[in-house]
Design an enzyme around this catalytic site. Structure first.
Site, mmCIF file in Angstrom:
data_model
loop_
_atom_site.group_PDB
_atom_site.id
_atom_site.type_symbol
_atom_site.label_atom_id
_atom_site.label_comp_id
_atom_site.label_asym_id
_atom_site.label_seq_id
_atom_site.Cartn_x
_atom_site.Cartn_y
_atom_site.Cartn_z
ATOM 1 N N GLU A 249 -46.335 -20.408 48.664
ATOM 2 C CA GLU A 249 -46.678 -19.895 49.993
ATOM 3 C C GLU A 249 -48.026 -19.185 49.973
ATOM 4 O O GLU A 249 -48.374 -18.540 48.984
ATOM 5 C CB GLU A 249 -45.610 -18.901 50.442
ATOM 6 C CG GLU A 249 -44.298 -19.594 50.712
ATOM 7 C CD GLU A 249 -43.176 -18.640 51.062
ATOM 8 O OE1 GLU A 249 -43.459 -17.527 51.537
ATOM 9 O OE2 GLU A 249 -42.021 -19.031 50.848
ATOM 10 N N CYS B 288 -36.921 -8.863 45.955
ATOM 11 C CA CYS B 288 -37.940 -9.891 46.195
ATOM 12 C C CYS B 288 -37.342 -11.293 46.237
ATOM 13 O O CYS B 288 -36.509 -11.645 45.399
ATOM 14 C CB CYS B 288 -39.005 -9.802 45.104
ATOM 15 S SG CYS B 288 -40.307 -11.023 45.270
ATOM 16 N N CYS C 156 -37.631 -8.642 40.223
ATOM 17 C CA CYS C 156 -37.511 -7.486 41.125
ATOM 18 C C CYS C 156 -36.370 -7.756 42.117
ATOM 19 O O CYS C 156 -36.296 -8.828 42.710
ATOM 20 C CB CYS C 156 -38.820 -7.250 41.872
ATOM 21 S SG CYS C 156 -40.169 -6.834 40.781
ATOM 22 N N CYS D 246 -53.591 -14.225 51.437
ATOM 23 C CA CYS D 246 -52.727 -13.818 50.342
ATOM 24 C C CYS D 246 -52.287 -15.098 49.642
ATOM 25 O O CYS D 246 -51.693 -15.972 50.272
ATOM 26 C CB CYS D 246 -51.526 -13.066 50.919
ATOM 27 S SG CYS D 246 -50.296 -12.640 49.683
ATOM 28 N N CYS E 262 -42.434 -12.822 51.621
ATOM 29 C CA CYS E 262 -42.946 -13.889 50.796
ATOM 30 C C CYS E 262 -41.825 -14.516 49.987
ATOM 31 O O CYS E 262 -40.949 -13.842 49.494
ATOM 32 C CB CYS E 262 -43.970 -13.267 49.871
ATOM 33 S SG CYS E 262 -44.902 -14.490 49.096
ATOM 34 N N CYS F 294 -41.011 -16.850 40.066
ATOM 35 C CA CYS F 294 -41.450 -15.673 39.299
ATOM 36 C C CYS F 294 -40.338 -15.304 38.336
ATOM 37 O O CYS F 294 -39.161 -15.559 38.616
ATOM 38 C CB CYS F 294 -41.691 -14.510 40.269
ATOM 39 S SG CYS F 294 -42.320 -13.005 39.482
#
Ligand code: SAH
Length: 344
Positions: free
Chosen positions: A94, A121, A118, A107, A335, A114
């Site tokens: 994204e 997220c 976290c 961005c 995101c 990932c």
């Protein structure tokens, strides 16, 4: 004859292009022309009108221009454009285009998925798919500029992924987009955000002292940080603070701390006072982020009144603080959500 696997030409530096064109028997200066065209966002070698057709043909035998394709797009009333980009191998990331008073910003993602874990997220929920190359990071900027028709003068590496878990891609990207023969973006117009991979932060301060650094903090102490950010177990709070101070001493630049304010988790007055105590007197800036709701996660954004109270406590202690303006609130905000929606 077997198909040769083509390489993404956006990954190649001007020096690398010189080697390629001279290897093909052409003049060195062609490399500069080609690099310039790529930075303009051309999608086909045949658009490089001042490059001889024979060279264009030979390049397209071995290389492709790896601009990602926009497979989903959301446009907000405030001008924000959020895009799900797909690369040739099917990898999706994204990117978000935003308009600010100081100009347009994008961005971008540094990885698809990932592995930092976290808990609030969306990008990390399915783990890491793969890291992006420098050219693929550049490709997001060029493709977004093609899509919006707008100039983009600021880049934040705050999309999907942990940029310091992909230092090679990140550093290639910074060199590529900064190069004066190409996009020519000023180093100070780039911001990189990390969850705090300390050894890489040190390397980054050496390599790119002019690029802005943001650190995702999200807690006033170790105990609380560990609960939402697994990375804190590896790199502790005090060590992280020391690394940030070292960064500031070395570069003379402030560190921006990002703090997503989460209802009932890290939004109390005590949290604000503890954070203020730690940051008082530093060359720093705190960016309070109203948490974006992520499907499948329990966390909720703190109430506006709570966020304002948090800000006032920092402010009263002389710690520079702002509340991040929420852009694109009428489109999928957090995101990582667009990609998950497609897969789900
Ligand atoms: N991995 C890097 C950069 C990508 S995340 C980092 O951790 O900084 C960009 C920022 O968005 C980080 O501050 C991250 O903690 C924050 N973030 C992640 N999920 C969020 C959510 N649901 N709401 C608000 N901010 C979020």
């Amino acid at each position: 004859m077997q198909d040769r696997i083509k390489e993404n030409i956006l990954n190649i530096s001007p020096a690398g292009l010189e080697e390629i064109v001279t290897g093909l028997g052409d003049k060195k200066f062609r490399a500069k022309q080609i690099f310039g065209w790529l930075a303009k966002g051309v999608t086909d070698f045949d658009m490089m009108s001042n490059v001889p057709a024979s060279l264009r043909n030979r390049l397209s035998d071995s290389y492709f221009i790896g601009l990602p394709e926009a497979v989903r797009e959301q446009r907000s009333k405030d001008g924000t454009v959020k895009c799900l980009f797909r690369f040739a191998d099917g990898t999706e990331v994204e990117s978000v285009f935003m308009q600010y008073s100081y100009g347009n910003s994008i961005c971008i993602s540094s990885q698809s998925g990932c592995r930092m874990g976290c808990r609030f997220c969306a990008s990390t929920m399915d783990g890491l798919d793969r890291s992006l190359s420098g050219g693929e990071m550049l490709g997001q900027v060029l493709a977004m500029r093609n899509l919006t028709g707008e100039d983009i003068g600021h880049v934040v590496v705050m999309g999907m992924g942990e940029p310091f878990d992909n230092y090679e891609g990140l550093s290639d990207f910074i060199r590529l987009i900064h190069d004066e023969n190409g996009y020519g973006l000023g180093l100070r117009n780039i911001t990189v955000s990390t969850c705090g991979l300390i050894p890489v932060m040190k390397r980054f301060a050496e390599d790119f002292p002019q690029v802005n650094l943001a650190v995702s903090l999200h807690a006033p102490n170790q105990e609380m940080r560990e609960k939402t950010m697994p990375v804190a177990k590896k790199y502790g709070y005090d060590e992280l603070m020391a690394a940030c101070r070292e960064y500031t001493d070395k570069t003379g630049r402030r560190v921006t701390f990002e703090y997503a304010v989460i209802d009932g988790v890290n939004d109390s007055e005590e949290c604000a006072a503890e954070l203020a105590g730690r940051l008082k007197g530093w060359l720093t800036h705190v960016n309070l982020i109203p948490l974006n709701k992520v499907e499948g996660r329990d966390f909720r954004a703190a109430k506006d009144s709570g966020i304002h109270r948090f800000r006032d406590i920092l402010d009263n202690n002389g710690v520079p603080v702002t509340i991040r303006r929420t852009l694109g609130s009428d489109i999928d905000a957090a995101c990582g959500q667009l990609r998950r929606k497609r897969q789900g």
